[in-house]
Write an enzyme that holds these catalytic residues in place. Structure first.
Site, mmCIF file in Angstrom:
data_model
loop_
_atom_site.group_PDB
_atom_site.id
_atom_site.type_symbol
_atom_site.label_atom_id
_atom_site.label_comp_id
_atom_site.label_asym_id
_atom_site.label_seq_id
_atom_site.Cartn_x
_atom_site.Cartn_y
_atom_site.Cartn_z
ATOM 1 N N TYR A 157 -2.541 -0.316 9.885
ATOM 2 C CA TYR A 157 -2.696 -0.865 8.527
ATOM 3 C C TYR A 157 -1.386 -0.734 7.759
ATOM 4 O O TYR A 157 -0.895 -1.689 7.152
ATOM 5 C CB TYR A 157 -3.816 -0.125 7.795
ATOM 6 C CG TYR A 157 -3.919 -0.468 6.326
ATOM 7 C CD1 TYR A 157 -4.343 -1.728 5.920
ATOM 8 C CD2 TYR A 157 -3.579 0.468 5.351
ATOM 9 C CE1 TYR A 157 -4.422 -2.047 4.569
ATOM 10 C CE2 TYR A 157 -3.661 0.158 4.009
ATOM 11 C CZ TYR A 157 -4.086 -1.104 3.618
ATOM 12 O OH TYR A 157 -4.153 -1.421 2.283
ATOM 13 N N SER B 195 0.833 -1.206 0.000
ATOM 14 C CA SER B 195 0.000 0.000 0.000
ATOM 15 C C SER B 195 0.864 1.252 0.000
ATOM 16 O O SER B 195 1.983 1.259 0.533
ATOM 17 C CB SER B 195 -0.892 0.012 1.245
ATOM 18 O OG SER B 195 -1.501 1.271 1.430
#
Length: 346
Positions: free
Chosen positions: A162, A137
């Site tokens: 995350y 990501s």
């Protein structure tokens, strides 16, 4: 040019998160070219489960598609899938997504993004694969102020759990590449959008709020001069990039990480105004969101802006979809899927 060797109709592709947003489009692209796709998805209810089943129903029309409703954290089930189907290429897209939700519910991120990914790596070790591609990501760049973000930047300071799990995935992949000669490629996605996308993404949520006659919350403090910048990437461009990498890796350097984004960041307010115009076109009437401005959120970064030079050098990756074109396709789909369908029922 993208790698001409892909996809290979004789290969078995195992795609986790197969009825997720990116997984669905990738699976469909491969199935259209007569490839065999083994899908894995736990069909959780993080967002509208009906949307996931709509994707699944579409994929199920292809004879070469098989879905297993399995959680990546189930080590025995994952190992059994690898043993029975012996995939050539694995694309691990299953993960608990969302920066803000990781603050509310951290446990699920550890199970899915850490334990689950470890199980995939172990399966690739025990049942060797040609290539493992996995979703990282853009959030790994944290509060990096140097733009555009480059793969050589230091990414040791994540600002959300995350992001920390995604950086951990890259480290784990590096270890398995080094120890067991597994070709691994991490993809740092930059805000993927499009029809049938994730309802937890801002553009989708803004549209929901409009039709519910509710205000949208914009987390930029109303500071238009110092607005958030985002590198919005249309789903078709993302899929082209993944397909180009399926059988592409450096035999001298089995571990690789690439940015995969649009390389053209826009201000959040520009994105919102463009979405209003596209919804106006889809509905044939003027659309204007009710806007409420709030402080910047913890875990959000000021700008995400991808350098895609490395991916372009590898496979000729070059995004082709403009923001206007991509958001218009989303708006047209949304109106057809949610609004017109509801009106027919009523």
């Amino acid at each position: 040019m993208l790698n001409s060797k892909v996809p290979n109709p004789d290969a078995v592709y195992l795609i986790t998160g197969a009825v997720g947003f990116v997984g669905y489009y990738l699976s469909k692209t491969l199935l259209k070219q007569n490839c065999k796709v083994i899908g894995v998805d736990n069909l959780n209810d993080y967002y509208d489960i009906n949307l996931k089943y709509s994707r699944l129903n579409d994929l199920s029309t292809y004879k070469n598609f098989t879905l297993f409703k399995t959680d990546l954290a189930d080590k025995e089930a994952i190992a059994s899938l690898f043993e029975n189907y012996r995939p050539n290429v694995v694309v691990n897209l299953a993960a608990q997504a969302g920066v803000r939700y990781s603050i509310e519910n951290p446990d699920v991120y550890i199970q899915s993004n850490m334990v689950g990914f470890h199980n995939i790596l172990e399966a690739c070790r025990l049942y060797p694969v040609e290539h493992l591609i996995y979703a990282s990501s853009s959030s790994v760049y944290g509060a990096n102020k140097k733009v555009p973000f480059e793969e050589t930047d230091v990414v040791d300071n994540p600002v959300s759990l995350y992001a920390a799990t995604k950086k951990s995935n890259e480290l784990m992949a590096h270890t398995y590449s080094h120890l067991y000669n597994i070709p691994t490629t991490g993809l740092r996605f930059f805000t993927v959008y499009g029809p049938m996308g994730r309802p937890d993404m801002a553009y989708f949520g803004f549209t929901d709020k409009y039709f519910a006659k509710e205000p949208i919350k914009i987390f930029n403090n109303g500071d238009f001069e110092n607005d958030l910048y985002r590198d919005f990437t249309y789903i078709d461009d993302i899929v082209k990039g993944i397909v180009g990498l399926l059988h592409h890796y450096d035999k001298e350097n089995l571990y690789n990480v690439y940015n995969i984004g649009n390389n053209q960041p826009v201000k959040l307010m520009e994105f919102i105004h463009t979405l209003e115009k596209c919804l106006s076109n889809a509905l044939g009437e003027k659309v204007e969101f009710i806007k409420e401005f709030e402080p910047f959120k913890k875990g959000d970064v000021p700008a995400t802006y991808a350098s895609t030079d490395k991916l372009h050098a590898a496979i000729g990756f070059k995004p082709e979809t403009s923001l206007q074109e991509g958001l218009q396709k989303f708006a047209d789909w949304y109106v057809s899927y949610y609004i017109e369908k509801t009106e027919k029922i009523n």
